[in-house]
Design an enzyme around this catalytic site. Structure first.
Site, mmCIF file in Angstrom:
data_model
loop_
_atom_site.group_PDB
_atom_site.id
_atom_site.type_symbol
_atom_site.label_atom_id
_atom_site.label_comp_id
_atom_site.label_asym_id
_atom_site.label_seq_id
_atom_site.Cartn_x
_atom_site.Cartn_y
_atom_site.Cartn_z
ATOM 1 C CG ASP A 218 -1.978 0.985 1.284
ATOM 2 O OD1 ASP A 218 -1.823 2.050 0.650
ATOM 3 O OD2 ASP A 218 -2.985 0.728 1.956
ATOM 4 C CB THR B 267 -7.249 13.342 -14.274
ATOM 5 O OG1 THR B 267 -8.380 13.553 -15.110
ATOM 6 C CG2 THR B 267 -7.587 13.915 -12.901
ATOM 7 C CG ASP B 268 -8.764 15.847 -18.953
ATOM 8 O OD1 ASP B 268 -9.236 15.020 -18.143
ATOM 9 O OD2 ASP B 268 -9.093 15.870 -20.157
ATOM 10 C CD GLU B 269 -12.319 13.068 -14.839
ATOM 11 O OE1 GLU B 269 -13.082 13.209 -13.881
ATOM 12 O OE2 GLU B 269 -12.196 12.004 -15.472
ATOM 13 C CE1 TYR C 81 -9.377 9.876 -10.287
ATOM 14 C CE2 TYR C 81 -10.427 11.215 -11.979
ATOM 15 C CZ TYR C 81 -9.361 10.449 -11.549
ATOM 16 O OH TYR C 81 -8.269 10.267 -12.374
ATOM 17 C CE LYS D 56 -4.957 11.636 -9.998
ATOM 18 N NZ LYS D 56 -3.938 10.557 -9.716
ATOM 19 C CE LYS E 111 -12.209 4.292 -14.736
ATOM 20 N NZ LYS E 111 -10.932 3.767 -14.384
#
Ligand code: NAD
Length: 352
Positions: free
Chosen positions: A58, A133-135, A158, A162, A197
């Site tokens: 982990d 991520t682009d999010e 999410y 990030k 996905k």
């Protein structure tokens, strides 16, 4: 180079490791917790290489991470381990905070302790590369693109987790001088993609004769990046990127979700026609939208092209063809996942 990859049993991490073992002379240590999304069979093509080693563990386990770093002495830490599915973050955000924020904090702390103990060339050459991520940039209207200077505006649990991890990574760069790199990429797709996905979900449900769920009216737009192009981009960044810099990685392939689903259906019609002769598109079914569904993401990837010479090589049409063929040829890989881990049912309908 000696590269510690976290999350290497995941979709992108395994593509990166297959690329590094297959196309370079680098050594790879893969640290992965093997959550529901960790699939060791994705590494079968390279797992007998003497340059590859797997450790089950982990990223939140500080003593373990410290020991592995001390033993392996990485030149690069490529940090991909994360909870990655927006719908799951709506149902259970706690794991996202734990892995994406606390886990990234722990990786940074252990990397910093190790880096501070290095000297000379090894210290100057070390890189901590955070894959994001682009999010984190939020949602676009019909026009415009995310650049490296777009303000952060995350909207899902999410993307918020990030975004927070990106900020931690930059802070460790500014405050402690750790040589960090951040990449923000668009939606990946390709072989070994976990069936939760959109693209693999549609292929698998189509072949099973089941309804093909399209969220809302299918007009949400994403940019699609073939995962093997992404693996090359990550290598270009940690081999040649400037510490402290961020690079956006995109596929130059914006598509509406409905058009993605139709492209998959048309490809299946050619490669594996339905028994009754009807088109797979007959199975399309519009379902309740994702809560807070961002409308459009699009990436301006000029910086990585102009400074590091990376461009996507696989068009959306080529990538869909290769992906559909791979899922048709590798039913054992995803059949095992459906039997034991995830049965393609709907996730992420918030009970607001
Ligand atoms: P994935 O969900 O397929 O894989 C994640 C991997 O991390 C799994 O192997 C899992 O076992 C491992 N993991 C999870 N928690 C862990 C922990 N606490 N310790 C060690 N390992 C742990 O994800 P992916 O699609 O390969 O994404 C990789 C990275 O790229 C993520 O950081 C994600 O946010 C980012 N990203 C993904 C996409 C995409 O389209 N898939 C787009 C942009 C950014």
């Amino acid at each position: 180079m000696r590269i510690l990859v976290t999350g290497g049993a995941g979709f992108i991490g395994s593509a990166l490791i297959r690329h590094l073992i297959g196309e370079t002379g680098h050594q790879v240590l893969n640290l992965d917790k093997l959550t529901y999304a960790g699939v060791l069979s994705s590494l079968a093509p390279i797992d007998n290489s003497p340059r590859y080693r797997f450790v089950h563990g982990d990223i939140c386990d500080a003593p373990l991470v410290a020991r592995l770093i001390a033993e392996f002495e990485p030149d690069v830490i490529a940090h991909l381990a994360a909870e990655s599915h927006v719908d799951r973050s709506i149902d259970g955000p706690g794991e996202f905070v734990q892995t994406n924020l606390v886990g990234t904090f722990n990786m940074l702390q252990q990397a910093l302790g190790y880096w501070q103990g290095l000297d000379g060339e090894r210290k100057a050459a070390f890189r901590f590369h955070h894959i994001s991520t682009d999010e984190v940039f939020g949602s676009l209207g019909e026009e415009g693109y995310f650049t490296e200077t777009t303000a952060y505006d995350p909207r899902s649990p999410y993307s918020a987790s990030k975004a927070g991890s990106d900020h931690l990574v930059r802070a460790w760069g500014h405050t402690y001088g750790l040589p960090v790199l951040v990449t923000n990429c668009s939606n990946n797709y390709g072989p070994y993609h976990f069936p939760e996905k959109l693209i693999p979900l549609i292929i698998i449900r189509a072949l099973a004769g089941e309804p093909l769920p399209v969220y809302g009216d299918g007009s949400n737009v994403r940019d699609w990046l073939f995962v093997e192009d992404h693996a090359r981009a990550l290598r270009a960044v940690f081999e040649g990127g400037v510490p402290g810099e961020t690079y956006n990685v995109g596929g130059n392939s914006e598509r509406r979700n409905l058009d993605v689903v139709k492209a998959i259906c048309a490809t299946l019609d050619r490669l594996s026609p339905r028994g009754d002769g009807r088109p797979y598109a007959d199975q399309i079914s519009f379902v309740t939208d994702r809560p807070g569904h961002d409308h459009r993401y699009a990436i301006d990837a000029a910086k990585i092209r102009d400074t590091l010479g990376w461009e996507p090589q696989v068009t959306f049409e080529q990538g869909i063809e290769r992906t559909v063929r791979w899922f048709l040829d590798n039913r054992d890989w995803w059949g095992d996942i459906l039997a034991r881990r995830y049965d393609t049912q709907r996730l992420g309908l918030a009970k607001a």
